[in-house]
Motif scaffolding. Structure first.
Motif, PDB file in Angstrom:
ATOM      1  N   ASN A  57       0.819  -1.225   0.000  1.00  0.00           N
ATOM      2  CA  ASN A  57       0.000   0.000   0.000  1.00  0.00           C
ATOM      3  C   ASN A  57       0.848   1.270   0.000  1.00  0.00           C
ATOM      4  OD1 ASN A  57      -2.590  -1.371   0.184  1.00  0.00           O
ATOM      5  ND2 ASN A  57      -2.014  -1.858   2.300  1.00  0.00           N
ATOM      6  N   LEU A  58       1.848   1.301  -0.891  1.00  0.00           N
ATOM      7  CA  LEU A  58       2.766   2.440  -0.952  1.00  0.00           C
ATOM      8  C   LEU A  58       2.707   3.157  -2.301  1.00  0.00           C
ATOM      9  CD1 LEU A  58       5.865   0.934   0.896  1.00  0.00           C
ATOM     10  CD2 LEU A  58       4.319   2.716   1.729  1.00  0.00           C
ATOM     11  N   GLU A  59       1.543   3.143  -2.929  1.00  0.00           N
ATOM     12  CA  GLU A  59       1.413   3.724  -4.265  1.00  0.00           C
ATOM     13  C   GLU A  59       1.775   5.209  -4.320  1.00  0.00           C
ATOM     14  OE1 GLU A  59      -1.445   0.231  -4.115  1.00  0.00           O
ATOM     15  OE2 GLU A  59      -0.813   1.844  -2.782  1.00  0.00           O
ATOM     16  N   GLU A  60       1.618   5.926  -3.226  1.00  0.00           N
ATOM     17  CA  GLU A  60       1.914   7.360  -3.226  1.00  0.00           C
ATOM     18  C   GLU A  60       3.377   7.665  -2.919  1.00  0.00           C
ATOM     19  OE1 GLU A  60      -0.711   9.438  -0.645  1.00  0.00           O
ATOM     20  OE2 GLU A  60      -2.532   8.862  -1.740  1.00  0.00           O
ATOM     21  N   LYS A  61       4.143   6.655  -2.520  1.00  0.00           N
ATOM     22  CA  LYS A  61       5.522   6.883  -2.084  1.00  0.00           C
ATOM     23  C   LYS A  61       6.573   6.221  -2.973  1.00  0.00           C
ATOM     24  CE  LYS A  61       4.788   9.352   1.638  1.00  0.00           C
ATOM     25  NZ  LYS A  61       5.353  10.720   1.811  1.00  0.00           N
ATOM     26  N   LEU A  62       6.261   5.045  -3.490  1.00  0.00           N
ATOM     27  CA  LEU A  62       7.225   4.291  -4.302  1.00  0.00           C
ATOM     28  C   LEU A  62       6.718   4.171  -5.731  1.00  0.00           C
ATOM     29  CD1 LEU A  62       8.293   1.341  -1.953  1.00  0.00           C
ATOM     30  CD2 LEU A  62       9.504   3.468  -2.396  1.00  0.00           C
ATOM     31  N   HIS A  63       7.619   4.454  -6.688  1.00  0.00           N
ATOM     32  CA  HIS A  63       7.246   4.441  -8.100  1.00  0.00           C
ATOM     33  C   HIS A  63       8.363   3.756  -8.904  1.00  0.00           C
ATOM     34  CE1 HIS A  63       4.458   7.592  -6.758  1.00  0.00           C
ATOM     35  NE2 HIS A  63       5.514   8.162  -6.199  1.00  0.00           N
ATOM     36  N   PHE A  64       7.972   2.901  -9.825  1.00  0.00           N
ATOM     37  CA  PHE A  64       8.961   2.191 -10.637  1.00  0.00           C
ATOM     38  C   PHE A  64       8.767   2.497 -12.117  1.00  0.00           C
ATOM     39  CE2 PHE A  64       9.034   0.036  -6.624  1.00  0.00           C
ATOM     40  CZ  PHE A  64      10.400  -0.174  -6.438  1.00  0.00           C
ATOM     41  N   ILE A  65       9.893   2.686 -12.794  1.00  0.00           N
ATOM     42  CA  ILE A  65       9.909   3.098 -14.192  1.00  0.00           C
ATOM     43  C   ILE A  65      10.630   2.048 -15.011  1.00  0.00           C
ATOM     44  CG2 ILE A  65      10.655   4.875 -15.823  1.00  0.00           C
ATOM     45  CD1 ILE A  65      10.827   6.807 -13.388  1.00  0.00           C
ATOM     46  N   ASN A  66       9.976   1.562 -16.056  1.00  0.00           N
ATOM     47  CA  ASN A  66      10.592   0.612 -16.983  1.00  0.00           C
ATOM     48  C   ASN A  66      11.203   1.391 -18.144  1.00  0.00           C
ATOM     49  OD1 ASN A  66       9.320  -1.860 -19.329  1.00  0.00           O
ATOM     50  ND2 ASN A  66      11.316  -1.737 -18.374  1.00  0.00           N
ATOM     51  N   HIS A  67      12.506   1.672 -18.018  1.00  0.00           N
ATOM     52  CA  HIS A  67      13.169   2.462 -19.058  1.00  0.00           C
ATOM     53  C   HIS A  67      14.671   2.208 -19.018  1.00  0.00           C
ATOM     54  CE1 HIS A  67      11.771   5.585 -21.928  1.00  0.00           C
ATOM     55  NE2 HIS A  67      13.070   5.830 -22.024  1.00  0.00           N
ATOM     56  N   ASP A  68      15.330   2.596 -20.108  1.00  0.00           N
ATOM     57  CA  ASP A  68      16.774   2.426 -20.261  1.00  0.00           C
ATOM     58  C   ASP A  68      17.476   3.670 -19.721  1.00  0.00           C
ATOM     59  OD1 ASP A  68      19.387   2.024 -21.089  1.00  0.00           O
ATOM     60  OD2 ASP A  68      18.858   1.478 -23.150  1.00  0.00           O
ATOM     61  N   LEU A  69      18.391   3.480 -18.763  1.00  0.00           N
ATOM     62  CA  LEU A  69      19.089   4.638 -18.201  1.00  0.00           C
ATOM     63  C   LEU A  69      20.014   5.324 -19.204  1.00  0.00           C
ATOM     64  CD1 LEU A  69      22.282   3.780 -17.550  1.00  0.00           C
ATOM     65  CD2 LEU A  69      21.252   2.670 -15.579  1.00  0.00           C
ATOM     66  N   LYS A  70      20.264   4.704 -20.342  1.00  0.00           N
ATOM     67  CA  LYS A  70      21.088   5.332 -21.385  1.00  0.00           C
ATOM     68  C   LYS A  70      20.286   6.333 -22.222  1.00  0.00           C
ATOM     69  CE  LYS A  70      22.655   1.571 -23.439  1.00  0.00           C
ATOM     70  NZ  LYS A  70      22.011   0.491 -22.651  1.00  0.00           N
ATOM     71  N   ASP A  71      18.967   6.374 -22.034  1.00  0.00           N
ATOM     72  CA  ASP A  71      18.117   7.316 -22.763  1.00  0.00           C
ATOM     73  C   ASP A  71      18.138   8.664 -22.041  1.00  0.00           C
ATOM     74  OD1 ASP A  71      16.161   8.768 -24.062  1.00  0.00           O
ATOM     75  OD2 ASP A  71      14.656   7.176 -24.034  1.00  0.00           O
ATOM     76  N   ILE A  72      19.154   9.452 -22.332  1.00  0.00           N
ATOM     77  CA  ILE A  72      19.371  10.711 -21.613  1.00  0.00           C
ATOM     78  C   ILE A  72      18.230  11.701 -21.874  1.00  0.00           C
ATOM     79  CG2 ILE A  72      20.934  12.669 -21.313  1.00  0.00           C
ATOM     80  CD1 ILE A  72      21.909   9.979 -20.177  1.00  0.00           C
ATOM     81  N   LYS A  73      17.686  11.703 -23.075  1.00  0.00           N
ATOM     82  CA  LYS A  73      16.565  12.595 -23.373  1.00  0.00           C
ATOM     83  C   LYS A  73      15.403  12.305 -22.433  1.00  0.00           C
ATOM     84  CE  LYS A  73      13.478  14.109 -27.102  1.00  0.00           C
ATOM     85  NZ  LYS A  73      13.095  13.930 -28.531  1.00  0.00           N
ATOM     86  N   TYR A  74      15.126  11.030 -22.194  1.00  0.00           N
ATOM     87  CA  TYR A  74      14.051  10.670 -21.270  1.00  0.00           C
ATOM     88  C   TYR A  74      14.403  11.095 -19.844  1.00  0.00           C
ATOM     89  CZ  TYR A  74      10.986   8.019 -18.258  1.00  0.00           C
ATOM     90  OH  TYR A  74      10.101   7.672 -17.280  1.00  0.00           O
ATOM     91  N   LEU A  75      15.629  10.845 -19.420  1.00  0.00           N
ATOM     92  CA  LEU A  75      16.033  11.207 -18.062  1.00  0.00           C
ATOM     93  C   LEU A  75      15.879  12.707 -17.823  1.00  0.00           C
ATOM     94  CD1 LEU A  75      19.230   9.047 -17.389  1.00  0.00           C
ATOM     95  CD2 LEU A  75      16.818   8.445 -17.076  1.00  0.00           C
ATOM     96  N   LYS A  76      16.178  13.496 -18.844  1.00  0.00           N
ATOM     97  CA  LYS A  76      16.051  14.948 -18.707  1.00  0.00           C
ATOM     98  C   LYS A  76      14.599  15.386 -18.560  1.00  0.00           C
ATOM     99  CE  LYS A  76      20.333  16.357 -21.021  1.00  0.00           C
ATOM    100  NZ  LYS A  76      20.949  17.030 -22.192  1.00  0.00           N
ATOM    101  N   SER A  77      13.667  14.526 -18.955  1.00  0.00           N
ATOM    102  CA  SER A  77      12.245  14.867 -18.830  1.00  0.00           C
ATOM    103  C   SER A  77      11.739  14.670 -17.399  1.00  0.00           C
ATOM    104  CB  SER A  77      11.406  14.008 -19.783  1.00  0.00           C
ATOM    105  OG  SER A  77      11.297  12.665 -19.309  1.00  0.00           O
TER     106      SER A  77
END
Length: 250
Positions: free
Chosen positions: A97-117
């Protein structure tokens, strides 16, 4: 396990009691499981309640769960390229029951354009693959190989991602192997994350360290502090009191 918890897991999975504020984590029965590295990293990280934290190479989310359980920060994110790992982590979030505190992202950390978003973070933590990708791996899609070898990302990718995600003067906390320390320092300075603190972890007194913890600061000034070493086992082969404290046993 109660019936409510059992509804969140599959036949090949189990629930680990983290023995920390009632938190539980879903893991595979067979396959990569978290170890002492994740526990030491979450303990080494300096996290305040007002902080936003992101954990890179998060796997099934052990470091975000430990950091939340220890420090109760504003928000904790986990970034992971393997979709099935993120799906497991998200089920752990719902189970706790931690939907408001913990969030997980399925993405490649090499995608710098995405990280900047993404909004910037006060703290980045990472327990990256340790082994160089030249060690005779037979199956590059193997989950254990991906977790241990630099197949989908390397140390430089991790440092670049950290630089991108950190606020000004934000802190990076990384756990790695001592033989890669020169690489860690060199890459951190290359991308203007100044090494600030180092802690060596030894199996026991008289044995060479096999784990290193490093703290760096984005655009920080040059000053490096060496913490007291940490020993995992005492002369009788039992966990030291320091390790028991870190695990919350005493």
């Amino acid at each position: 396990m109660d019936n409510n918890q059992s509804s969140y897991i599959r036949e090949d999975e189990l629930i680990d009691d983290l023995q920390l504020n009632g938190l539980n984590l879903i893991q595979k029965r067979e396959g990569f499981k978290f170890g002492i590295d994740a526990v030491l990293l979450s303990h080494f990280a300096n996290v305040k309640r007002s902080f936003r934290v992101i954990d890179l190479c998060t796997g099934t989310g052990i470091v975000p769960f430990l950091i939340y359980g220890k420090y109760s920060p504003k928000e904790v994110f986990g970034l992971e390229i393997q979709e099935d790992m993120v799906e497991m982590a998200e089920r752990s979030v719902h189970m706790n029951n931690l939907e408001e505190k913990l969030h997980f992202i399925n993405h490649d950390l090499k995608d710098i354009k995405y990280l900047k978003s993404l909004e910037r973070f006060d703290v980045v933590t990472v327990n990256p693959p340790y082994k160089l990708n030249n060690s005779g791996i037979l199956n590059p899609l193997d989950k254990l190989a991906i977790a241990r070898h630099e197949i989908l990302c390397n140390l430089e990718d991790v440092i670049v991602a950290s630089r991108t995600l950190l606020k000004d003067n934000g802190r990076l906390f990384i756990v790695h192997r001592p033989e890669r320390l020169a690489d860690i320092f060199g890459l951190m300075r290359k991308y203007k994350i100044e090494p600030k603190r180092v802690k060596m972890v030894h199996p026991k007194v008289g044995k060479a360290p096999n784990i290193v913890l490093v703290e760096g600061q984005r655009d920080g000034g040059a000053y490096l502090k060496w913490d007291e070493p940490l020993y995992v086992y005492d002369e009788n082969g039992k966990y030291t009191s320091e390790i028991d404290k870190i695990y919350g046993r005493i």
